[in-house]
Design an enzyme around this catalytic site. Structure first.
Site, PDB file in Angstrom:
ATOM      1  CD  GLN A  94      -2.866   1.102   2.423  1.00 31.60           C
ATOM      2  OE1 GLN A  94      -2.653   0.356   3.384  1.00 31.60           O
ATOM      3  NE2 GLN A  94      -3.915   1.911   2.361  1.00 31.60           N
ATOM      4  CG  HIS A 100      -6.751   2.509  -2.766  1.00 28.42           C
ATOM      5  ND1 HIS A 100      -6.028   2.967  -1.692  1.00 28.42           N
ATOM      6  CD2 HIS A 100      -5.885   1.844  -3.565  1.00 28.42           C
ATOM      7  CE1 HIS A 100      -4.764   2.597  -1.838  1.00 28.42           C
ATOM      8  NE2 HIS A 100      -4.651   1.898  -2.958  1.00 28.42           N
TER       9      HIS A 100
HETATM   10  P1  DGP Z   1      -1.624   1.193  -3.571  1.00 29.23           P
HETATM   11  O1  DGP Z   1      -0.218   0.783  -3.918  1.00 29.23           O
HETATM   12  O2  DGP Z   1      -2.538   0.012  -3.396  1.00 29.23           O
HETATM   13  O3  DGP Z   1      -1.651   2.132  -2.395  1.00 29.23           O
HETATM   14  O4  DGP Z   1      -2.152   1.958  -4.838  1.00 29.23           O
HETATM   15  C1  DGP Z   1      -2.146   3.325  -5.004  1.00 29.23           C
HETATM   16  C2  DGP Z   1      -2.485   3.577  -6.442  1.00 29.23           C
HETATM   17  O5  DGP Z   1      -2.857   4.926  -6.565  1.00 29.23           O
HETATM   18  C3  DGP Z   1      -1.330   3.338  -7.419  1.00 29.23           C
HETATM   19  O6  DGP Z   1      -1.700   2.301  -8.317  1.00 29.23           O
HETATM   20  C4  DGP Z   1      -1.173   4.653  -8.147  1.00 29.23           C
HETATM   21  C5  DGP Z   1      -2.441   5.399  -7.812  1.00 29.23           C
HETATM   22  N1  DGP Z   1      -2.273   6.823  -7.649  1.00 29.23           N
HETATM   23  C6  DGP Z   1      -1.417   7.450  -6.801  1.00 29.23           C
HETATM   24  N2  DGP Z   1      -1.553   8.781  -6.901  1.00 29.23           N
HETATM   25  C7  DGP Z   1      -2.540   9.001  -7.817  1.00 29.23           C
HETATM   26  C8  DGP Z   1      -3.133  10.185  -8.339  1.00 29.23           C
HETATM   27  O7  DGP Z   1      -2.810  11.314  -7.989  1.00 29.23           O
HETATM   28  N3  DGP Z   1      -4.108  10.013  -9.281  1.00 29.23           N
HETATM   29  C9  DGP Z   1      -4.504   8.763  -9.684  1.00 29.23           C
HETATM   30  N4  DGP Z   1      -5.471   8.720 -10.613  1.00 29.23           N
HETATM   31  N5  DGP Z   1      -3.973   7.638  -9.204  1.00 29.23           N
HETATM   32  C10 DGP Z   1      -2.996   7.747  -8.292  1.00 29.23           C
END
Ligand code: DGP
Length: 114
Positions: A94, A100
């Site tokens: 994470q 999420h």
């Molecule tokens: P996790 O590793 O499970 O915490 O996933 C976080 C996810 O969030 C990762 O796949 C990238 C996505 N992410 C991080 N910052 C942003 C953002 O600013 N916008 C979007 N659309 N996704 C993001």
């Protein structure tokens, strides 16, 4: 609504920073992952800030989040199947500490995950 002012997903929920929105509904927002790992890669984020799945006392509240994820996958047209992923904590991979659900689809998934 609970909110962490330093949380990037809280800012997306509040529309303070842009994201490619897919859906929103009672208590959740769904938007496309910035770094997609599949042809469809959507993040389903509850409006209320809780850092991870261990912070939920209310099974119904958590269940509604999963039901919303299933509805979003259906709307996305992932008829062949899909994968829901909830990374939790450092060993769980994470990186954003606002619960999420990753909704991944549009290709065949492998097992075991990395
Ligand atoms: P996790 O590793 O499970 O915490 O996933 C976080 C996810 O969030 C990762 O796949 C990238 C996505 N992410 C991080 N910052 C942003 C953002 O600013 N916008 C979007 N659309 N996704 C993001």
């Amino acid at each position: 609504m609970t909110r962490d002012p330093s949380c990037i997903f809280c800012k997306i929920v509040a529309r303070e920073i842009p994201a490619q929105l897919v859906d929103s509904g009672d208590g959740y927002v769904a938007f496309r992952d910035i770094n997609p790992q599949a042809p469809s890669h959507i993040l389903l984020v509850p409006v209320n800030h809780k850092s991870d799945v261990t912070q939920y006392d209310d099974a119904q509240e958590l269940g509604e989040v999963f039901k919303a994820a299933a509805r979003v996958a259906e709307k996305e047209g992932l008829k062949g199947g899909f994968r829901l992923v909830v990374n939790t904590g450092d060993d769980g991979g994470q990186t954003v500490h606002h619960l999420h659900i990753h909704i991944l689809g549009g290709r065949s998934m492998n097992w075991p995950p990395g």
